[in-house]
Design an enzyme around this catalytic site. Structure first.
Site, PDB file in Angstrom:
ATOM      1  CG  HIS A   1     -22.728  55.038  16.053  1.00 40.38           C
ATOM      2  ND1 HIS A   1     -23.771  54.230  15.841  1.00 40.38           N
ATOM      3  CD2 HIS A   1     -23.426  55.030  17.935  1.00 40.38           C
ATOM      4  CE1 HIS A   1     -25.043  54.684  16.512  1.00 40.38           C
ATOM      5  NE2 HIS A   1     -24.964  54.561  17.637  1.00 40.38           N
TER       6      HIS A   1
ATOM      7  CG  HIS B   1     -24.173  49.564  18.758  1.00 40.05           C
ATOM      8  ND1 HIS B   1     -25.202  49.115  19.743  1.00 40.05           N
ATOM      9  CD2 HIS B   1     -24.728  50.903  18.556  1.00 40.05           C
ATOM     10  CE1 HIS B   1     -26.177  50.252  20.238  1.00 40.05           C
ATOM     11  NE2 HIS B   1     -25.748  51.511  18.792  1.00 40.05           N
TER      12      HIS B   1
HETATM   13  P1  AMP Z   1     -28.489  53.665  18.454  1.00 43.80           P
HETATM   14  O1  AMP Z   1     -29.273  54.843  17.978  1.00 43.80           O
HETATM   15  O2  AMP Z   1     -27.020  54.024  19.402  1.00 43.80           O
HETATM   16  O3  AMP Z   1     -28.593  52.285  19.186  1.00 43.80           O
HETATM   17  O4  AMP Z   1     -28.085  53.401  17.543  1.00 43.80           O
HETATM   18  C1  AMP Z   1     -28.072  52.134  16.610  1.00 43.80           C
HETATM   19  C2  AMP Z   1     -27.986  51.945  14.967  1.00 43.80           C
HETATM   20  O5  AMP Z   1     -28.416  51.054  14.107  1.00 43.80           O
HETATM   21  C3  AMP Z   1     -28.299  53.062  14.217  1.00 43.80           C
HETATM   22  O6  AMP Z   1     -27.311  54.009  13.680  1.00 43.80           O
HETATM   23  C4  AMP Z   1     -29.654  52.453  13.530  1.00 43.80           C
HETATM   24  O7  AMP Z   1     -29.477  52.765  11.812  1.00 43.80           O
HETATM   25  C5  AMP Z   1     -28.231  50.850  12.825  1.00 43.80           C
HETATM   26  N1  AMP Z   1     -29.272  49.979  12.674  1.00 43.80           N
HETATM   27  C6  AMP Z   1     -30.179  49.629  13.478  1.00 43.80           C
HETATM   28  N2  AMP Z   1     -30.790  47.692  12.186  1.00 43.80           N
HETATM   29  C7  AMP Z   1     -29.515  47.952  11.650  1.00 43.80           C
HETATM   30  C8  AMP Z   1     -29.589  46.952  10.926  1.00 43.80           C
HETATM   31  N3  AMP Z   1     -29.901  45.955  10.340  1.00 43.80           N
HETATM   32  N4  AMP Z   1     -28.193  46.944  10.342  1.00 43.80           N
HETATM   33  C9  AMP Z   1     -26.913  47.800  10.431  1.00 43.80           C
HETATM   34  N5  AMP Z   1     -27.177  49.004  11.037  1.00 43.80           N
HETATM   35  C10 AMP Z   1     -28.789  49.329  11.509  1.00 43.80           C
END
Ligand code: AMP
Ligand code: ZN
Length: 137
Positions: free
Chosen positions: A101, A99
């Site tokens: 950001h 993903h």
């Molecule tokens: P990463 O550290 O790059 O794996 O980012 C994961 C992101 O997913 C974090 O910024 C979380 O806040 C976000 N996240 C986790 N669970 C959810 C969810 N159910 N809906 C939306 N975002 C989420």
């Protein structure tokens, strides 16, 4: 059984705030935003990171990222933005499903996404560049 939370979001088994969807990606708002309007562009198929994502799907992810960044920055009246992909635990990746950001930025918004800089020892920059070039051959 796939325990991946982003796969469940894509399958609509878990609710999310969707802002964009096409055949390859889903765009949602991050539930714990670094700034309001923090977007996640999630590839629909499950790949752990950038390297394991097929070229054509990665290109589609980046095209969607560019388009949605523009819309997000305009909608939020942001001055700037960060586009970040964490790859692997040591990088800060918490959810091992590729993903991107998109973080809208504002002057003095208190975020510190910059990193401290290291120094190369004498000759080390050429040595490391040589190793990488070697892998590219
Ligand atoms: P990463 O550290 O790059 O794996 O980012 C994961 C992101 O997913 C974090 O910024 C979380 O806040 C976000 N996240 C986790 N669970 C959810 C969810 N159910 N809906 C939306 N975002 C989420
Ligand atoms: Zn997944």
């Amino acid at each position: 059984m796939n325990d991946c939370i982003f796969c469940k979001i894509i399958e609509k088994q878990i609710p999310s705030t969707i802002i964009y969807e096409d055949t390859v990606v889903l765009g949602i708002l991050d539930i714990n935003p670094a700034n309001k309007g923090h977007v996640l562009i999630i590839v629909k198929n499950h790949y752990p990171d950038t390297i394991t994502t097929p070229e054509d799907e990665f290109v589609s992810v980046m095209a969607a990222t560019k388009m949605i960044a523009k819309a997000t920055i305009t909608a939020l009246g942001a001055d700037a933005y960060n586009i970040i992909i964490n790859n692997g635990k040591a990088s800060g990746q918490v959810i091992p499903h590729l993903h991107v950001h998109i973080v809208p930025r504002f002057p003095d918004d208190g975020l510190h996404l910059e990193w401290p800089h290291k120094k190369y020892a004498e000759g080390e920059i050429d040595e490391i560049a040589g190793k990488i070039r070697g892998e590219l051959e």
